[in-house]
Design a protein around this motif. Structure first.
Motif, PDB file in Angstrom:
ATOM      1  N   HIS A  72       0.909  -1.273   0.086  1.00 29.85           N
ATOM      2  CA  HIS A  72       0.313   0.081   0.264  1.00 29.85           C
ATOM      3  C   HIS A  72       0.863   1.498  -0.217  1.00 29.85           C
ATOM      4  CE1 HIS A  72      -3.495  -2.103   0.419  1.00 29.85           C
ATOM      5  NE2 HIS A  72      -2.754  -2.799   1.781  1.00 29.85           N
ATOM      6  N   ARG A  73      -0.107   2.137  -0.592  1.00 33.68           N
ATOM      7  CA  ARG A  73       0.790   3.673  -0.113  1.00 33.68           C
ATOM      8  C   ARG A  73       0.514   4.297   0.206  1.00 33.68           C
ATOM      9  NH1 ARG A  73       4.400   5.305  -4.534  1.00 33.68           N
ATOM     10  NH2 ARG A  73       3.234   7.149  -4.151  1.00 33.68           N
ATOM     11  N   VAL A  74       1.259   5.136   1.361  1.00 36.13           N
ATOM     12  CA  VAL A  74       0.405   5.804   2.583  1.00 36.13           C
ATOM     13  C   VAL A  74       0.366   7.440   2.707  1.00 36.13           C
ATOM     14  CG1 VAL A  74       0.259   5.545   5.226  1.00 36.13           C
ATOM     15  CG2 VAL A  74       1.095   3.789   3.584  1.00 36.13           C
ATOM     16  N   GLY A  75       0.150   7.494   3.518  1.00 30.57           N
ATOM     17  CA  GLY A  75      -0.403   9.367   3.598  1.00 30.57           C
ATOM     18  C   GLY A  75      -0.749   9.707   4.992  1.00 30.57           C
ATOM     19  N   TYR A 107       3.945   9.550   2.738  1.00 30.58           N
ATOM     20  CA  TYR A 107       3.510  10.912   3.378  1.00 30.58           C
ATOM     21  C   TYR A 107       3.402  10.905   4.070  1.00 30.58           C
ATOM     22  CZ  TYR A 107       2.619  15.815   2.042  1.00 30.58           C
ATOM     23  OH  TYR A 107       2.994  17.457   2.350  1.00 30.58           O
ATOM     24  N   ILE A 108       4.155  12.108   4.903  1.00 33.84           N
ATOM     25  CA  ILE A 108       3.541  12.919   6.699  1.00 33.84           C
ATOM     26  C   ILE A 108       4.024  14.156   7.254  1.00 33.84           C
ATOM     27  CG2 ILE A 108       4.438  12.214   9.144  1.00 33.84           C
ATOM     28  CD1 ILE A 108       5.817   9.035   8.032  1.00 33.84           C
ATOM     29  N   ARG A 109       2.732  14.291   6.820  1.00 35.43           N
ATOM     30  CA  ARG A 109       2.634  16.168   7.132  1.00 35.43           C
ATOM     31  C   ARG A 109       2.748  16.116   8.673  1.00 35.43           C
ATOM     32  NH1 ARG A 109       1.123  21.309   6.588  1.00 35.43           N
ATOM     33  NH2 ARG A 109       1.651  21.880   4.332  1.00 35.43           N
ATOM     34  N   SER A 110       2.302  17.947   9.046  1.00 35.17           N
ATOM     35  CA  SER A 110       1.870  17.854  10.711  1.00 35.17           C
ATOM     36  C   SER A 110       0.809  18.791   9.544  1.00 35.17           C
ATOM     37  CB  SER A 110       2.855  18.180  11.299  1.00 35.17           C
ATOM     38  OG  SER A 110       3.377  17.285  12.071  1.00 35.17           O
ATOM     39  N   GLY A 135      -3.391   9.171  -4.932  1.00 36.40           N
ATOM     40  CA  GLY A 135      -2.791   7.871  -5.322  1.00 36.40           C
ATOM     41  C   GLY A 135      -2.677   7.129  -4.034  1.00 36.40           C
ATOM     42  N   ARG A 136      -2.873   7.607  -2.618  1.00 35.35           N
ATOM     43  CA  ARG A 136      -2.420   6.723  -1.941  1.00 35.35           C
ATOM     44  C   ARG A 136      -3.620   6.073  -0.877  1.00 35.35           C
ATOM     45  NH1 ARG A 136       2.218   8.481  -0.048  1.00 35.35           N
ATOM     46  NH2 ARG A 136       3.295   9.553  -1.974  1.00 35.35           N
TER      47      ARG A 136
END
Ligand code: GDP
Length: 313
Positions: A72-75, A107-110, A135-136
């Motif tokens: 899987h692609r993850v956000g 992809y990690i974002r605060s 596409g995640r």
């Protein structure tokens, strides 16, 4: 190429830029959101909430690792309603997820409260839509704490995981915050610490006593996130919940409700903008000069709402 097109092709910098626009309430965000319309909706959005220090980041890290192994692609959006900082400032605290930073499949974002109308919940909702469109297929929304803003933020996810621990009576604190109603899955993390069985038993009793409206009864999963014990069971519960709500129509209902809340938030924001403009720069402002005692705020509000819309049939 415009941001939306690049984002749809999976360009991470375009995704970051788009989320920044959303967070800043930049008018350009609207075009990007419109540009990705129809391309989001495939991702399973999982919210993880619970008191600070309960192990949310460690649990998330374990989920990310397993999802990546499964292809899987993850956000990930890490939300901190109490912090005015964002865009990496609180990522410093998220060291436990940082080992994924070299992996472009994560992809990690605060995200933090910026005090804008519509609030953090709608910004988070839009950010998730963008991540989804890029596409995640797995999104994590992690929040700090269990206050009102967290409850609102959790309304934007498909599956809510509430993390508690045997340490310092967290479970009681969670119940006070009214989080029982929104939990789809309970995690008793730090199961390696004495008292985990007792907390799990208490939670199970509570779930049994609570008359839910849906057929889904929140399972209570014990994990030890630092070692990874129990995380497979958690992952299994997350997938089962998704399948169950998709089959029962609950997923569709949640998505419809979310869209409704989103439209309401946009209306509120635009109406407030218009009121401010009319009162500060427009003709309505004259209503607020002179003797204020006779001012009828309701009548003025109605006039502002009905002015020049072409919709005041
Ligand atoms: P968060 O604030 O909820 O995101 O919590 P963190 O994931 O940052 O974890 C807080 C602390 O608890 C860290 O020192 C972790 O190493 C520790 N921790 C997390 N999971 C476990 C666990 O299962 N058992 C034990 N003993 N400690 C844990």
């Amino acid at each position: 190429m415009d941001i939306a097109t690049r984002l749809l092709e999976g360009d991470v910098r375009a995704l970051a830029r788009a989320i920044r626009l959303v967070e800043d309430r930049d008018p350009a965000a609207e075009e990007v959101i419109r540009g990705v319309r129809g391309r989001a909706g495939a991702a399973h959005v999982v919210g993880v909430t619970g008191p600070p220090g309960s192990g949310k980041s460690t649990v998330c890290d374990q989920l990310i690792t397993r999802w990546r192994k499964a292809g899987h692609r993850v956000g990930v959006i890490a939300v901190d309603p109490s912090s005015p900082f964002s865009g990496g400032a609180i990522l410093g605290d998220r060291v436990r997820m940082q080992r994924h930073t070299g992996d472009d499949g994560v992809y990690i974002r605060s995200m933090a409260a910026r005090g804008h109308l519509g609030g953090l919940a709608s910004a988070a909702r839009e950010a998730i839509r963008l991540i989804d469109a890029s596409g995640r297929d797995r999104c994590l929304l992690e929040t700090v704490g269990v206050g009102q803003s967290e409850l609102e933020v959790m309304q934007t996810v498909d599956t809510t995981v509430v993390v508690t621990t045997p340490v310092s009576g967290d479970s009681v604190q969670i119940l006070k915050a009214g989080i029982l109603e929104i939990a789809d899955i309970f995690v008793v993390n730090k199961a390696d610490v004495p008292g985990a069985d007792k907390v799990a038993r208490e939670l199970r009793d509570l779930v049994r006593q609570t008359k839910g409206t849906s057929d889904w009864k929140p399972p209570v999963v014990q994990t030890s996130a630092t070692s990874g014990a129990g995380v497979d069971e958690l992952l299994d519960a997350i997938e089962r919940h998704h399948v169950a709500i998709a089959a029962s129509g609950e997923l569709e209902r949640r998505r419809r409700e979310r869209l409704q809340a989103e439209i309401e938030a946009i209306v509120v924001e635009r109406a407030a903008d218009r009121a401010r403009r009319e009162l500060e720069e427009g003709t309505m402002g004259s209503e607020l000069s002179g003797d204020l005692r006779g001012v009828d705020p309701y009548a003025i509000a109605d006039r502002i709402l009905n002015a020049n819309t072409g919709g005041a049939h």
